[in-house]
Enzyme design. Structure first.
Site, short mmCIF file in Angstrom:
data_model
loop_
_atom_site.label_atom_id
_atom_site.label_comp_id
_atom_site.label_asym_id
_atom_site.label_seq_id
_atom_site.Cartn_x
_atom_site.Cartn_y
_atom_site.Cartn_z
CE LYS A 87 61.84 -84.75 -46.02
NZ LYS A 87 61.47 -84.92 -45.47
CD GLU A 109 61.03 -91.07 -53.26
OE1 GLU A 109 62.09 -90.33 -53.93
OE2 GLU A 109 61.83 -90.26 -52.21
CB SER A 376 64.60 -82.34 -39.27
OG SER A 376 63.69 -82.73 -38.60
C1 LIG Z 1 61.33 -85.75 -43.82
C2 LIG Z 1 61.39 -85.33 -43.02
C3 LIG Z 1 62.60 -86.20 -41.50
C4 LIG Z 1 62.51 -87.43 -41.96
O1 LIG Z 1 63.53 -87.82 -43.01
P1 LIG Z 1 64.44 -88.04 -42.57
O2 LIG Z 1 65.62 -88.33 -43.70
O3 LIG Z 1 64.71 -89.27 -41.68
O4 LIG Z 1 65.67 -86.33 -41.98
C5 LIG Z 1 62.66 -85.85 -41.00
N1 LIG Z 1 62.00 -83.80 -40.22
C6 LIG Z 1 61.34 -83.53 -41.40
C7 LIG Z 1 61.02 -82.52 -40.38
C8 LIG Z 1 60.96 -83.77 -42.48
O5 LIG Z 1 60.68 -83.72 -43.60
#
Ligand SMILES: *Cc1c(COP(=O)(O)O)cnc(C)c1O
Length: 396
Positions: A87, A109, A376
């Protein structure tokens, strides 16, 4: 990919009120200029590298590869970024853009609080004011992130409308932006909302696939066969896919949160169970009830329980360029535990959805094949919830 006004095939667009139109037009003009501005890009690269810790590593998961007896598995380590997830790529980009536009205040948000914390972080870094809208229900469930945002200097506003969750927080942030565009930028958290947000967020997240491509070419001398990422709104997935879209041999797979299963009502798998609709300023697929109202969604993973999917993913699904598969809570929890044990890496429960699907396909592939999984984020935030899922109560 898209033609004018942010269309992706039939998806995307700008389904917003006249008053919000002024704000998105100003944003679109500014972004069109700054995306090609060498100073902007130099500054952003410096922030990515020196503040967020990029480039993130592409790690060869040797033990996992051996254990699954199939394709070679690499992990793209977005979990190693400052604030613990992908993020930060998006918020640094948008905060810098807002600053160049002369804005002094960021609003955002947040659902589980991850995007709110990232935005509050960027605001602190740039010396900007920050207000985060968060559903009342989510504020109760995510007290630690509420504390972090306040610690970072942000104001957290409780949203009581609707179900008091993420979708209501998005609606509230859009309303707030409409009433105060002179000094305020709305830092949207995923590849969704009205044009130009899906393009801006994708471009800032595309650093993920730019790095994967050069890292894998250096390491293996060829492109991967699969790139797998989890999909909430879809920002880490589109970031992981982007520089491979024109490489037809690379299969792109997005993993949706199926929750308790796509044949239940407790799911957030938009492509598997949703229908075409218009919400939050865009045309895309959304989970809906029989009357076309946005349906309540569920996943063990708070970061994936948004009732829609970004319009570019809807388009990649329509054209068949990317494939979207559902992964249940149970499967994600197993993958969360598996990666922790086999590689010593505790993934975010969101990322564990992608790990799970790789575990499913890797054993059926030859050892010549290469899979890249985007991790992610890191899973520290999820440990209490997963322990509880397994019937264990730990206090934090
Ligand atoms: C917020 C989040 C997501 C989902 O958001 P995307 O916009 O689909 O990438 C996925 N993994 C983590 C670790 C997150 O914090």
């Amino acid at each position: 990919m898209s033609n004018s006004r942010g269309r992706f095939g039939i998806h995307g667009g700008q389904y917003i009120t006249e008053t919000l139109m002024n704000a998105v037009i100003e944003l679109e003009k500014a972004y069109d200029f700054y995306k090609n501005d060498p100073d902007f890009n130099t500054e952003l690269t410096r922030l990515f590298n020196e503040y967020a810790g990029r480039p993130s590593r592409l790690y060869y998961a040797e033990r996992m590869t051996r254990d699954l007896h199939g394709a070679k598995i690499y992990l793209k380590r977005e979990d190693l970024n400052h604030t613990g997830a992908h993020k930060i790529n998006n918020v640094l980009g948008q905060a810098l853009l807002a600053k160049k536009m002369g804005k002094t205040r960021l609003i955002a948000e947040t659902g589980a609080g991850q995007h709110g914390v990232a935005t509050a972080t960027a605001a602190a870094l740039m010396g900007m004011a920050c207000v985060v809208f968060m559903g009342e229900e989510d504020m109760n469930r995510q007290a630690l992130n509420v504390y972090k945002m306040r610690l970072l200097g942000a104001e957290v506003v409780s949203v009581k409308s609707g179900t008091g969750t993420l979708k209501d927080a998005v609606s509230q942030a859009m309303r707030e932006w409409t009433s105060r565009i002179s000094d305020t930028h709305y830092c949207l958290g995923s590849v969704m909302g009205p044009h130009p947000f899906p393009i801006i967020v994708r471009d800032f997240q595309s650093v993920i696939s730019r790095e994967i491509k050069s890292q894998i070419l250096e390491r293996e001398g060829k492109l991967p066969d699969f790139v797998i990422a989890c999909v909430g709104g879809g920002s880490n997935a589109i970031g992981s896919f982007w520089h491979f879209i024109n490489n037809a041999s690379v299969k792109l797979i997005g993993c949706e949160a199926a929750g308790k299963g796509v044949d239940t009502f407790e799911t957030a798998a938009t492509i598997s169970t949703g229908r075409l609709g218009i919400f939050h300023g865009m045309k895309s697929y959304f989970c809906q009830d029989e009357y076309g109202q946005i349906a309540p969604v569920y996943s063990i993973s708070a970061g994936l329980d948004y009732p829609g999917i970004g319009p570019e993913h809807a388009y990649l699904h329509d054209t068949g360029r990317a494939e979207y598969v559902p992964v249940t809570d149970d499967e994600a929890v197993q993958a969360f535990e598996y990666l922790s044990r086999i590689e010593g890496i505790i993934p975010a429960i969101e990322s564990a959805h992608a790990v799970s699907y790789a575990m499913k396909i890797a054993p059926e592939l030859s050892s010549e094949k290469i899979i890249v999984i985007t991790i992610s984020g890191r899973g520290d935030k999820d440990c209490a919830a997963i322990a509880k899922y397994r019937g264990e109560n730990i206090s934090e």
